[in-house]
Design a protein around this motif. Structure first.
Motif, mmCIF file in Angstrom:
data_model
loop_
_atom_site.group_PDB
_atom_site.id
_atom_site.type_symbol
_atom_site.label_atom_id
_atom_site.label_comp_id
_atom_site.label_asym_id
_atom_site.label_seq_id
_atom_site.Cartn_x
_atom_site.Cartn_y
_atom_site.Cartn_z
ATOM 1 N N PRO A 39 0.794 -1.236 -0.060
ATOM 2 C CA PRO A 39 -0.085 -0.037 0.058
ATOM 3 C C PRO A 39 1.004 1.289 -0.204
ATOM 4 N N LEU A 40 2.021 1.292 0.696
ATOM 5 C CA LEU A 40 2.694 2.324 0.733
ATOM 6 C C LEU A 40 3.489 2.814 -0.443
ATOM 7 N N GLU A 41 4.016 1.875 -1.272
ATOM 8 C CA GLU A 41 4.490 2.112 -2.599
ATOM 9 C C GLU A 41 3.463 2.780 -3.800
ATOM 10 N N ILE A 42 2.275 1.874 -3.532
ATOM 11 C CA ILE A 42 1.172 2.351 -4.521
ATOM 12 C C ILE A 42 0.675 3.693 -4.024
ATOM 13 N N ILE A 43 0.842 4.188 -2.705
ATOM 14 C CA ILE A 43 0.299 5.568 -2.538
ATOM 15 C C ILE A 43 1.119 6.435 -2.995
ATOM 16 N N ALA A 44 2.433 6.197 -3.032
ATOM 17 C CA ALA A 44 3.457 6.868 -3.272
ATOM 18 C C ALA A 44 3.377 7.175 -4.840
ATOM 19 N N GLY A 45 3.255 6.196 -5.723
ATOM 20 C CA GLY A 45 3.353 6.281 -6.901
ATOM 21 C C GLY A 45 1.867 7.047 -7.345
ATOM 22 N N VAL A 46 0.819 6.845 -6.800
ATOM 23 C CA VAL A 46 -0.341 7.639 -7.019
ATOM 24 C C VAL A 46 -0.111 9.181 -6.740
ATOM 25 N N LEU A 47 0.397 9.362 -5.615
ATOM 26 C CA LEU A 47 0.696 10.681 -5.149
ATOM 27 C C LEU A 47 1.861 11.501 -6.219
ATOM 28 N N ALA A 48 2.637 10.884 -6.583
ATOM 29 C CA ALA A 48 3.714 11.495 -7.481
ATOM 30 C C ALA A 48 3.254 11.491 -8.508
ATOM 31 N N GLY A 49 2.379 10.562 -9.382
ATOM 32 C CA GLY A 49 1.572 11.150 -10.684
ATOM 33 C C GLY A 49 0.579 12.408 -10.647
ATOM 34 N N MET A 50 -0.032 12.256 -9.148
ATOM 35 C CA MET A 50 -0.763 13.602 -9.080
ATOM 36 C C MET A 50 -0.033 14.671 -9.015
ATOM 37 N N ALA A 51 0.940 14.581 -8.350
ATOM 38 C CA ALA A 51 2.014 15.858 -8.125
ATOM 39 C C ALA A 51 2.418 16.236 -9.528
ATOM 40 N N TRP A 52 2.892 15.242 -10.429
ATOM 41 C CA TRP A 52 3.335 15.871 -11.838
ATOM 42 C C TRP A 52 1.869 16.376 -12.320
ATOM 43 N N ALA A 53 0.903 16.071 -12.305
ATOM 44 C CA ALA A 53 -0.179 16.570 -13.149
ATOM 45 C C ALA A 53 -0.623 17.894 -12.545
ATOM 46 N N ALA A 54 -0.229 17.975 -11.205
ATOM 47 C CA ALA A 54 -0.559 19.254 -10.762
ATOM 48 C C ALA A 54 0.109 20.524 -11.105
ATOM 49 N N ILE A 55 1.444 20.338 -11.933
ATOM 50 C CA ILE A 55 2.028 21.149 -12.453
ATOM 51 C C ILE A 55 1.207 21.862 -13.499
ATOM 52 N N PRO A 56 0.714 21.258 -14.458
ATOM 53 C CA PRO A 56 -0.110 21.819 -15.641
ATOM 54 C C PRO A 56 -1.475 22.377 -15.183
ATOM 55 N N ALA A 57 -1.928 21.437 -13.978
ATOM 56 C CA ALA A 57 -3.186 22.160 -13.333
ATOM 57 C C ALA A 57 -2.813 23.493 -12.815
ATOM 58 N N PHE A 58 -2.058 23.658 -12.026
ATOM 59 C CA PHE A 58 -1.699 25.031 -11.406
ATOM 60 C C PHE A 58 -1.381 26.010 -12.412
ATOM 61 N N LEU A 59 -0.475 25.767 -13.351
ATOM 62 C CA LEU A 59 -0.093 26.612 -14.427
ATOM 63 C C LEU A 59 -1.372 27.254 -15.263
#
Lengths: 372, 308
Positions: free
Chosen positions: A124-144
């Motif tokens: 679960p920890l590694e899966i959550i890390a993967g999901v959060l990382a993907g979200m963070a990367w998509a947050a950049i275009p969302a923020f911009l």
């Protein structure tokens, strides 16, 4: 009016969208792709029926082949579900490949950090890390996009190149397994950090089951929830959505985060599943191909499931004709591009009737007279 | 010595910028007519492989460049047919064009991997090329470098100083009004799309015939997307597109030089620079929403169905 040149081909808007065509268009597109593929094979000097058999039938003619279909379809469906939410709202995240890469990288780093431990909490920890990382990367275009009005298409795509370079940097550097004789790859994941396979002798893991659950959840969200309604309205009638007070920035954030999260999930599923370690290349373009899956599936969760299986077959088929007939692997890309072209072209039938010169004239003028 | 190095760096910058400039100027014309073609990357790749194929088959560099333009235009015709006649979504069709072009070029280029052709020859401009610093920097290039500047000037002149350019820009502002006045909207847009494709093909061929005279799968490495960003950066103005291309060429060359000097920065970090710079530049330009709105073609990306 009468002296005006009548064009050879004319599109006549339908009064309402043709329900039949919504479902028929993908089928017509598949048939046209098969025909186009036959022509392509013939041009390359292969007998079309042999090539088509090797491409579409041979790969799934045994149980292992079918299991590989599920392995390939899993990331495609996951990513396409996320992208479809954005596409419905006119948010064009085309950087899923980068979000997948970052999800794989950060999820994988958590896995490597916990590689020597055992415990139920590790996966679960590694899966959550993967999901959060993907979200963070998509947050950049969302923020911009929401803050600076920056085009999310170009930003998400540029971030894909950056993500791949970052992965490349780390597997050549700090993550490299010293015992790998200089190969740029990490240590192999231990049993406690790998997803369990659910069918003996295959590479199908629990990720496939989770994906099916997500398809169900997405169906409920899109069809039944208020958020789903807002997303659909924002895409179909932006002005109406604004008038109704749906906040556009919130939809941009939600759809991009959902897309990034699911792409990140697909990434960690790949490295903790079929791949089993970090290496310079994680995905054979799943993030881009998922765009085709999303459209072919009519942006609908169930459609995406079916489309994912079909497009997964194009990966298996490409590998099969490479091995069996010595064709270049690039055939897969050509097939996928052709499929999307034909699909988009067939979609015209949903909202328009095609009138050739000399057909349907009377009907049109009659309708016009009635309107006037 | 210093002069030589500086001249060489400027020359390298211009060379790195030329494929971007060619692709961006083509896309600029397409977008000015109101059509957004995201398939630049795919058209560049097909142009690159077509140019390389014809050149290595003995067609010569000139034949290669012509073939590249035709191939790019053929890809663009496919896009134009779908978006203008069948009214498909321009964003999705452009993406499809890039995927198709990537696959097709890889397939067609199979036999050329590892082969090479003579690099496009340099033309020294008499007298001017003798000037220290400026000569090697600006006046000792291949024909396409000069050509790209001439094309930029011609596009500027056409768009802003001719009646035809005015009509083309009108398509991009309001297709319905242009149609009502009696202009053939679809025909003019199709021509603009074809021009965009030919320029993208030429930009691709510059990579495979002049920049690195060889063919490699995916050799454009995102340059088609950078070209799209450049059009936004340029707020749809030709000379600014050229400025933008040269800035990006500079970033590319700077990171190559830093790598070459053996500075202990990992090469992957430096390779990220052009992509990161693209994002930064896009943010700077688009944060001023009014300025983008004033300059962007009002009808960009909107489908047009002729009435009556």
């Amino acid at each position: 009016m009468s002296h005006k040149k009548v064009p050879l081909l004319r599109l006549e808007p339908r009064a309402e969208t043709a329900r039949v065509m919504v479902y028929a268009a993908p089928l017509i597109a598949v048939v046209l792709t098969l025909i186009g593929g036959s022509v392509l094979f013939a041009l390359m000097g292969f007998a079309p029926h042999v090539a088509l058999y090797n491409f579409f039938i041979a790969p799934i003619s045994d149980t292992y082949g079918l299991s590989e279909l599920a392995v390939k379809a899993t990331p495609l469906v996951l990513i396409a579900i996320g992208l479809s939410l954005g596409f419905r709202a006119n948010v064009w995240n085309i950087g899923a490949e980068g979000q997948l890469t970052i999800g794989a990288l950060f999820g994988g780093m958590v896995a490597l950090a916990l590689n020597d431990l055992t415990g139920w909490y590790i996966l679960p920890l590694e899966i959550i890390a993967g999901v959060l990382a993907g979200m963070a990367w998509a947050a950049i275009p969302a923020f911009l996009r929401t803050r600076f009005n920056t085009n999310e298409i170009l930003v998400s795509l540029m971030l894909t190149y950056i993500a791949q370079l970052l992965l490349n940097l780390l597997v050549h550097g700090v993550l490299r397994d010293p015992a790998a004789l200089g190969f740029p790859q990490s240590k192999a994941f231990s049993d406690s950090t790998l997803l369990p396979t659910i069918l003996d002798g295959t590479r199908v893991t629990s990720s496939t089951i989770i994906t099916l659950l997500i398809v169900g959840i997405a169906w409920v969200v899109v069809a039944k929830s208020f958020v789903g309604f807002q997303i659909r309205v924002a895409g179909l009638a932006p002005a109406a959505a604004r008038y109704a007070g749906f906040r556009q920035p919130r939809l941009v954030w939600m759809t991009l985060l959902a897309g990034g999260g699911l792409a990140g999930l697909a990434g960690i599923f790949e490295v903790a599943g079929p791949i089993g370690q970090l290496q310079p290349t994680i995905s054979p373009g799943y993030g881009f191909t998922a765009i085709i899956v999303a459209f072919l599936g009519r942006l609908h969760p169930l459609g995406i499931l079916l489309a994912g299986l079909l497009v997964a077959l194009s990966y298996l088929g490409g590998e099969a004709v490479q091995i069996n007939m010595g064709m270049p692997l690039a055939v897969t890309g050509v097939f996928q591009g052709m499929l999307l072209f034909f699909l988009l072209a067939c979609d015209v039938l949903v909202s328009y009737r095609i009138r050739w010169r000399g057909t349907g004239q009377g009907a049109v003028t009659g309708a016009r007279a009635a309107k006037g | 010595m210093f002069l030589d190095t500086t001249g060489a760096i400027i020359a390298a910058t211009i060379i790195a910028a030329t494929p971007l400039l060619l692709a961006a100027i083509g896309e600029l014309v397409t977008e000015k007519s109101g059509v957004l073609n995201l398939g630049v990357e795919g058209m560049m790749l097909v142009g690159a492989v077509a140019g390389f194929a014809v050149d290595s088959a003995g067609g010569g560099a000139f034949g290669g460049l012509i073939a590249a333009m035709l191939a790019g235009a053929a890809m663009a015709a496919l896009f134009g047919f779908l978006t203008l006649f069948l009214l498909t979504n321009q964003v999705a069709t452009g993406l499809a064009l890039t995927m198709f072009g990537t696959g097709l070029s890889a397939l067609a280029g199979q036999g050329f991997v590892g082969t090479t052709v003579p690099r496009l020859g340099k033309i020294d401009i008499p007298l001017l090329s003798q000037i220290p610093l400026l000569g090697p920097a600006f006046f000792s290039h291949d024909a396409l470098v000069y050509g790209s500047v001439l094309i930029t000037a011609a596009v500027w002149y056409f768009l802003y100083r001719t009646r035809g350019g005015l009509i083309l820009r009108a398509m991009g502002e309001s297709a319905d009004v242009a149609h009502a006045i009696g202009y053939p909207v679809i025909g003019i847009r199709f021509a603009a799309v074809l021009f965009g494709g030919a320029m993208a093909g030429l930009g691709g061929a510059y990579l495979s015939l002049a920049y690195t005279p060889l063919w490699a799968e995916n050799m454009t490495a995102g340059r088609g997307w950078v070209a799209l960003a450049l059009v936004v950066f340029a707020t749809w103005r030709p000379w600014r597109a050229m400025l933008g291309a040269y800035i990006f060429g500079g970033v590319t060359i700077a990171q190559l030089h830093v790598q070459g000097m053996g500075v202990s920065i990992p090469p992957q970090l430096l390779s990220m620079l052009p992509y990161a710079a693209t994002i930064v530049v896009l943010v700077i330009i688009s944060r001023d929403a009014t300025r983008v709105k004033l300059n962007a073609p009002a009808a960009l990306g909107k489908p047009f169905l002729p009435t009556a």
